[in-house]
Design an enzyme around this catalytic site. Structure first.
Site, PDB file in Angstrom:
ATOM      1  N   CYS A  79       0.860  -1.179   0.000  1.00 25.66           N
ATOM      2  CA  CYS A  79       0.000   0.000   0.000  1.00 25.66           C
ATOM      3  C   CYS A  79       0.901   1.236   0.000  1.00 25.66           C
ATOM      4  O   CYS A  79       1.885   1.272   0.724  1.00 25.66           O
ATOM      5  CB  CYS A  79      -0.857  -0.019   1.267  1.00 25.66           C
ATOM      6  SG  CYS A  79      -1.864   1.438   1.495  1.00 25.66           S
ATOM      7  N   CYS A  82       1.242   4.745   3.646  1.00 30.65           N
ATOM      8  CA  CYS A  82       2.069   5.139   4.801  1.00 30.65           C
ATOM      9  C   CYS A  82       3.552   4.852   4.543  1.00 30.65           C
ATOM     10  O   CYS A  82       4.137   3.988   5.217  1.00 30.65           O
ATOM     11  CB  CYS A  82       1.664   4.350   6.035  1.00 30.65           C
ATOM     12  SG  CYS A  82       0.008   4.626   6.609  1.00 30.65           S
ATOM     13  N   GLU A 349     -15.053  30.052  -2.009  1.00 30.99           N
ATOM     14  CA  GLU A 349     -14.831  28.644  -2.346  1.00 30.99           C
ATOM     15  C   GLU A 349     -15.451  28.352  -3.716  1.00 30.99           C
ATOM     16  O   GLU A 349     -16.526  28.852  -4.035  1.00 30.99           O
ATOM     17  CB  GLU A 349     -15.447  27.750  -1.246  1.00 30.99           C
ATOM     18  CG  GLU A 349     -15.653  26.313  -1.570  1.00 30.99           C
ATOM     19  CD  GLU A 349     -14.366  25.552  -1.876  1.00 30.99           C
ATOM     20  OE1 GLU A 349     -13.348  25.732  -1.182  1.00 30.99           O
ATOM     21  OE2 GLU A 349     -14.398  24.759  -2.837  1.00 30.99           O
ATOM     22  N   CYS A 423      -0.492  22.859   2.130  1.00 31.83           N
ATOM     23  CA  CYS A 423      -0.209  21.422   2.233  1.00 31.83           C
ATOM     24  C   CYS A 423       0.901  21.041   1.262  1.00 31.83           C
ATOM     25  O   CYS A 423       1.114  19.857   1.002  1.00 31.83           O
ATOM     26  CB  CYS A 423      -1.480  20.615   1.955  1.00 31.83           C
ATOM     27  SG  CYS A 423      -2.193  20.982   0.343  1.00 31.83           S
TER      28      CYS A 423
HETATM   29  C1  SAM Z   1      -6.993  22.865   1.138  1.00 30.37           C
HETATM   30  S1  SAM Z   1      -8.705  23.039   0.822  1.00 30.37           S
HETATM   31  C2  SAM Z   1      -9.168  24.224   2.010  1.00 30.37           C
HETATM   32  C3  SAM Z   1      -9.941  23.636   3.120  1.00 30.37           C
HETATM   33  C4  SAM Z   1     -10.573  24.597   4.093  1.00 30.37           C
HETATM   34  N1  SAM Z   1      -9.646  25.525   4.678  1.00 30.37           N
HETATM   35  C5  SAM Z   1     -11.257  23.779   5.201  1.00 30.37           C
HETATM   36  O1  SAM Z   1     -10.625  23.538   6.214  1.00 30.37           O
HETATM   37  O2  SAM Z   1     -12.408  23.367   4.994  1.00 30.37           O
HETATM   38  C6  SAM Z   1      -8.683  24.001  -0.661  1.00 30.37           C
HETATM   39  C7  SAM Z   1     -10.058  24.415  -1.143  1.00 30.37           C
HETATM   40  O3  SAM Z   1      -9.904  25.288  -2.263  1.00 30.37           O
HETATM   41  C8  SAM Z   1     -10.963  25.079  -3.171  1.00 30.37           C
HETATM   42  N2  SAM Z   1     -10.541  25.643  -4.463  1.00 30.37           N
HETATM   43  C9  SAM Z   1      -9.701  25.103  -5.368  1.00 30.37           C
HETATM   44  N3  SAM Z   1      -9.502  25.951  -6.388  1.00 30.37           N
HETATM   45  C10 SAM Z   1     -10.219  27.065  -6.116  1.00 30.37           C
HETATM   46  C11 SAM Z   1     -10.405  28.303  -6.803  1.00 30.37           C
HETATM   47  N4  SAM Z   1      -9.792  28.542  -7.954  1.00 30.37           N
HETATM   48  N5  SAM Z   1     -11.212  29.238  -6.246  1.00 30.37           N
HETATM   49  C12 SAM Z   1     -11.842  28.971  -5.059  1.00 30.37           C
HETATM   50  N6  SAM Z   1     -11.682  27.825  -4.362  1.00 30.37           N
HETATM   51  C13 SAM Z   1     -10.895  26.885  -4.885  1.00 30.37           C
HETATM   52  C14 SAM Z   1     -11.140  23.569  -3.123  1.00 30.37           C
HETATM   53  O4  SAM Z   1     -12.419  23.197  -3.572  1.00 30.37           O
HETATM   54  C15 SAM Z   1     -10.910  23.256  -1.632  1.00 30.37           C
HETATM   55  O5  SAM Z   1     -12.132  23.269  -0.922  1.00 30.37           O
END
Ligand code: SAM
Length: 467
Positions: A79, A82, A349, A423
């Protein structure tokens, strides 16, 4: 280091963001060795060619690293989930800290005033609140038996062999009930479910059973099963739900089915039926309550997300803020947790379901007056000047980081403070360099380990406007 033919015996120096061990051949070429851990002496085929780096196979573990520990999982090595499970946790933390600081130095060319020691996870196993498992009509087995070929697989893909999955019998990242549930689902599919012929086949794009998604809240004790299939209205999902409720009483608080008929290998689709419970999972994070639909995005390690967000609050600071923007806000967790720090918070978002979920959580927690959510692309909304002028901006973009034009718009908005949750250290470091060139100063960098034993690492960085 010794050399023999095309193979060399080398010491693994570090872990790459990707989980491979990193070493250097006599020629200076950087080699990425899957399965190699820091301190291991390994024999690898170094290969030829002009490329300055290459992925190579571990031929022989000549001498294991003193930092190796026994992996808990029987699937370790097969896998890809991990890659660091065989490395002592303190060494994992050291490697992750280095991934962040190296990226900032190498890619960003930046020095930060304050770099915190990585925030470790308290819980090293059973920390995930969501897991996805795939069906495949081709099961991967380590020792295939031609007399008795495996019928189908339900588990995880073997890295690099996309058409096959191996039967997952244990996974220590999620609670033990998940393996019991998978065993029951396998038994049902083998008998009443139609067997291997009814399981998804990547080549023909046919097959009824596609994915199993399990979610759990330790805080509320709820557990939700989502069966992803390729057609609506099939009585087999009801029969399976009834079987699971009978065989594993009290284990599941909800069961739903989702239809995904397209070719994409993603465990999402249209909600088909609620087969048990109300189809939602209630979760608690940072004193707030969440009601999550089966497909709603949510941080996958609730307890560590709580600590990550507490750190984000520290980075935002205690000074009163009039307007705060939370860009890439997902289900709105950061925006909602910062509602008491600002007069007004706006989240942005792209995914409509996530925005609907964020608004629902705002209502649920009595915060709808102070926190609003916009659905759309961050760049489009910044470009059209649809967002209020913020004093503080929090960004939490996906792995690719910020588009250069997004950075340019942020520089125009000129918040006094920008908190960047990432991340991916490489894209964060790249974007940090643009922010610094645009007049910001990186004042604090805090790496966080959200996912022990994986190669993932998060980092929170704060930038202050100069002048
Ligand atoms: C790392 S996650 C963030 C999670 C959030 N902070 C939480 O804890 O729920 C990144 C987010 O960015 C959104 N995303 C990706 N591209 C985007 C864009 N161009 N404009 C707005 N949101 C976007 C994704 O759908 C995702 O929900």
């Amino acid at each position: 280091m010794s050399t023999s033919g095309e193979t060399e015996i080398l010491r693994i120096e570090s872990v790459a963001f990707g989980g491979q061990g990193v070493t250097r051949a006599a020629s200076g070429r950087v080699l990425f060795v899957r399965g190699g851990l820091p301190g291991d002496r390994v024999e690898v085929r170094v290969g030829k060619g002009r490329r300055r780096h290459a992925e190579v196979r571990l031929l022989r573990l000549v001498e294991p690293s003193p930092e190796r520990v026994a992996a808990r999982c029987a699937h370790q090595g097969v896998c890809g989930g991990c890659p660091l499970q065989g490395l002592d946790y303190q060494a994992q933390l050291r490697e992750k800290q280095a991934m962040v600081t190296d990226a900032w130095q190498r890619i960003g060319g930046l020095a930060v005033e304050r770099v915190d020691p990585i925030l470790p996870a308290e819980r090293l196993f059973e920390y995930r609140n969501k897991m996805e498992f795939g069906f495949s009509d081709q099961a991967w087995t380590e020792t295939p038996d031609p007399e008795q070929p495996a019928e189908f697989g339900l588990g995880q893909h073997v890295p690099g062999i996309y058409s096959k999955v191996f039967d997952l019998l244990e996974c220590h990242l999620q609670s033990p009930w998940t393996a019991r549930l998978l065993a029951e689902i396998r038994a049902f599919v083998r008998t009443e479910g139609g067997g291997a012929g009814a399981v998804w086949n990547v080549r023909t794009q046919q097959g009824f059973w596609r994915f199993v998604v399990l979610r759990e809240s330790r805080a509320t004790g709820e557990r939700l099963l989502n069966l992803v299939v390729n057609a609506a209205g099939d009585p087999r999902v009801e029969a399976l739900a009834a079987r699971l409720l009978e065989r594993l009483p009290g284990v599941l608080s909800g069961i739903v089915s989702t239809v995904h008929a397209g070719s994409g290998m993603v465990a999402t689709g249209q909600l088909d039926r609620v087969l048990h419970g109300d189809g939602l999972l209630r979760e608690r994070l940072g004193g707030l309550t969440y009601e999550l639909a089966p497909q709603a995005f949510f941080q996958t390690n609730t307890e560590q997300a709580e600590r990550l967000f507490a750190l984000v609050r520290e980075h935002v600071g205690a000074e009163p803020v009039r307007t705060l923007l939370d860009l890439y806000c997902g289900t709105g967790a950061i925006a909602l947790l910062l509602a008491d720090r600002a007069e007004h918070v706006t989240g942005v978002e792209l995914v409509p379901e996530a925005v609907a979920s964020a608004r629902r959580q705002a209502e649920l927690n009595g915060l709808a007056e102070r926190v609003e959510f916009h659905c759309g692309d961050v760049l489009d909304l910044l470009r059209s000047q649809a967002l209020p002028r913020p004093e503080v901006v929090v960004v939490d973009p996906p792995r690719g980081g910020l588009h250069a034009k997004v950075v340019a718009h942020l520089l125009e908005l000129a918040p006094r403070r920008l908190v960047y949750v990432s991340c991916n250290p490489a894209t964060q470091a790249r974007d940090a360099a643009l922010l610094v060139a645009g007049g910001y100063r990186p004042v604090r960098l805090s790496p966080v380990d959200m996912f022990p034993h994986t190669f993932h690492v998060e980092a929170v960085a704060t930038f202050e406007r100069v002048g």
